[in-house]
Design a protein around this motif. Structure first.
Motif, mmCIF file in Angstrom:
data_model
loop_
_atom_site.group_PDB
_atom_site.id
_atom_site.type_symbol
_atom_site.label_atom_id
_atom_site.label_comp_id
_atom_site.label_asym_id
_atom_site.label_seq_id
_atom_site.Cartn_x
_atom_site.Cartn_y
_atom_site.Cartn_z
ATOM 1 N N UNK A 335 94.055 -10.660 -8.440
ATOM 2 C CA UNK A 335 93.709 -9.609 -7.486
ATOM 3 C C UNK A 335 94.941 -8.896 -6.951
ATOM 4 N N UNK A 336 96.039 -9.616 -6.825
ATOM 5 C CA UNK A 336 97.287 -8.972 -6.409
ATOM 6 C C UNK A 336 97.685 -7.885 -7.416
ATOM 7 N N UNK A 337 97.561 -8.210 -8.698
ATOM 8 C CA UNK A 337 97.864 -7.220 -9.733
ATOM 9 C C UNK A 337 96.899 -6.037 -9.649
ATOM 10 N N UNK A 338 95.608 -6.312 -9.507
ATOM 11 C CA UNK A 338 94.621 -5.230 -9.415
ATOM 12 C C UNK A 338 94.883 -4.347 -8.200
ATOM 13 N N UNK A 339 95.176 -4.984 -7.084
ATOM 14 C CA UNK A 339 95.402 -4.232 -5.845
ATOM 15 C C UNK A 339 96.602 -3.297 -5.990
ATOM 16 N N UNK A 340 97.653 -3.768 -6.605
ATOM 17 C CA UNK A 340 98.854 -2.932 -6.776
ATOM 18 C C UNK A 340 98.612 -1.820 -7.783
ATOM 19 N N UNK A 341 97.879 -2.104 -8.842
ATOM 20 C CA UNK A 341 97.577 -1.059 -9.819
ATOM 21 C C UNK A 341 96.648 -0.001 -9.213
ATOM 22 N N UNK A 342 95.697 -0.447 -8.407
ATOM 23 C CA UNK A 342 94.821 0.509 -7.732
ATOM 24 C C UNK A 342 95.648 1.434 -6.847
ATOM 25 N N UNK A 343 96.589 0.875 -6.090
ATOM 26 C CA UNK A 343 97.431 1.688 -5.212
ATOM 27 C C UNK A 343 98.271 2.672 -6.015
ATOM 28 N N UNK A 344 98.797 2.215 -7.148
ATOM 29 C CA UNK A 344 99.638 3.087 -7.975
ATOM 30 C C UNK A 344 98.850 4.233 -8.583
ATOM 31 N N UNK A 345 97.548 4.043 -8.784
ATOM 32 C CA UNK A 345 96.705 5.070 -9.405
ATOM 33 C C UNK A 345 95.707 5.673 -8.416
ATOM 34 N N UNK A 346 96.010 5.574 -7.131
ATOM 35 C CA UNK A 346 95.055 6.004 -6.109
ATOM 36 C C UNK A 346 94.704 7.492 -6.229
ATOM 37 N N UNK A 347 95.678 8.327 -6.532
ATOM 38 C CA UNK A 347 95.393 9.759 -6.634
ATOM 39 C C UNK A 347 94.416 10.047 -7.764
ATOM 40 N N UNK A 348 94.576 9.354 -8.877
ATOM 41 C CA UNK A 348 93.659 9.552 -10.005
ATOM 42 C C UNK A 348 92.256 9.067 -9.647
ATOM 43 N N UNK A 349 92.181 7.952 -8.933
ATOM 44 C CA UNK A 349 90.874 7.422 -8.524
ATOM 45 C C UNK A 349 90.225 8.347 -7.494
#
Length: 412
Positions: A335-349
């Motif tokens: 989940x730590x990995x998912x959370x950081x990847x989500x933050x890095x791609x937040x604009x796209x999401x």
């Protein structure tokens, strides 16, 4: 101020700074690190934090009525999670929790139609969303970190090897059923690397389309098929027994009143010398109830069961429990990995959905990680068989297969 009284009692470790709707600032706790802050923008937000914080905090954050103050949402939830029991639980949350325990059979009632709607709520979202924070294989379940230093891709590949070793796929052509196949990664891996013939089933139309496309693109459509099917229909659909059953991250959607039916189905579709591997989220402190915010917004009908609730259903099914493993912090790291990847791609999401959706997912990923780091959540893996002698006496074969020295990757 009721909330002031509650927080004075609850926050004993670290420091929580709260800005109230009036603009008044108050500090709670020891005055030492860690520190976090909460800004309650409205009097409604303040009152809801008194009456139903388990549901309210997530909703208030989604709607912008509550904001982290000089910290991230993860840091705020981490401080609050660390203090949940330190100063005694929130009095209203304790009452709400007892009420959830009383109604959990109703909340987890998942007949076929409702089960499909529950799955669609979360898994039929825009497929690009999951590609933006999962690994390349779209493994949406706990990875396996031998050291904790692995990349997400390495850890998810290790998870699949770990499970394949427990399935004991010693020869090509073994027939496997994957219950809750997701986007097809496990099924495709078992076919490609271990020579299995796999039927994957899902209730998500979005996942089904992606899985079928992946099988075609990988040239595995002759060995892997994916179907839109409820697990309860498997015996009639298959019409025969199979060598292996695997289910990863699906059992949380079964519901406590359906456990016996699930394991009866597993036994019914397995050959007498067959093997099943069930991997799911559980809780180490005994039976409980799902957080109301998680039920409403993320996983309706979902529940992470204690093994004490699961094993009686296995026993009544007539299956042997041939191995149990507990994975403790593996999902926290995932989940730590998912959370950081989500933050890095937040604009796209954000371009796919909206700010409220992004906040919902941020709250979900942060809260889920902390459930494994600060609370009682873990993963369990049950290896099962109808026969007492279907597997070797000692479990060395699992380690040997995982390392590739004996019975590992099958040449096809």
């Amino acid at each position: 101020m009721l909330l002031h009284t509650i927080l004075t009692r609850m926050i004993q470790t670290g420091t929580l700074c709260v800005r109230y709707p009036s603009g008044r600032m108050r500090e709670y706790g020891s005055g030492t690190e860690p520190r976090a802050g909460l800004w309650l923008r409205t009097t409604r937000a303040e009152w809801r934090m008194v009456t139903n914080p388990g549901l309210a905090l997530g909703e208030l954050y989604m709607d912008g009525e509550a904001e982290p103050l000089d910290c991230s949402i993860f840091e705020l939830l981490d401080l609050m999670a660390g203090n949940l029991w330190a100063g005694g639980p929130h009095p209203m949350e304790s009452l709400n929790y007892r009420l959830r325990l009383l109604r959990r059979h109703l909340d987890q009632l998942n007949p076929v139609g409702r089960a499909k709607r529950n799955v669609a709520h979360h898994y039929d979202l825009n497929g690009r969303l999951y590609a933006l924070f999962l690994d390349r294989d779209r493994q949406y379940s706990c990875a396996y970190f031998a050291t904790g230093q692995e990349t997400l891709e390495e850890a998810q590949a290790a998870k699949k090897r770990h499970i394949a070793a427990k399935l004991r796929l010693t020869e090509p052509g073994l027939e496997v059923v994957d219950i809750g196949c997701g986007w097809g990664g496990m099924a495709l891996t078992l076919a490609r690397d271990w020579g299995a013939r796999v039927t994957g089933i899902t209730l998500s139309e979005e996942q089904l389309g992606v899985a079928r496309q992946r099988a075609e693109e990988a040239g595995l459509a002759d060995r892997v098929r994916f179907e839109l099917l409820d697990y309860r229909a498997l015996p009639q659909f298959l019409g025969r027994a199979v060598d292996r059953v695997v289910s990863v991250g699906m059992f949380e959607h079964v519901g406590i009143d359906h456990f016996r039916g699930f394991f009866r189905t597993v036994k019914q579709v397995l050959k007498p010398d067959g093997v099943a591997l069930i991997h799911a989220i559980g809780r180490s402190s005994g039976p409980g109830a799902t957080n109301p915010w998680l039920t409403k917004y993320i996983f309706p009908g979902g529940y992470s069961p204690a093994l004490s609730e699961v094993l009686p259903a296995v026993e009544r099914s007539g299956l042997w429990v041939t191995d149990i493993e507990i994975l403790r912090l593996h999902y926290a790291e995932t989940l730590r990995h998912w959370r950081r990847r989500f933050a890095a791609n937040r604009d796209a999401i954000l371009s796919l959905y909206d700010e409220r959706f992004c906040r919902m997912f941020e709250f979900y990923l942060a809260g889920a990680e902390l459930a494994f780091r600060r609370s009682d959540h873990m993963n369990w893996q049950l290896q099962l068989s109808p026969s007492v002698d279907a597997l070797p006496m000692a479990r060395d074969y699992m380690v040997d297969a995982e390392r590739g020295s004996v019975g590992g990757k099958v040449s096809v």
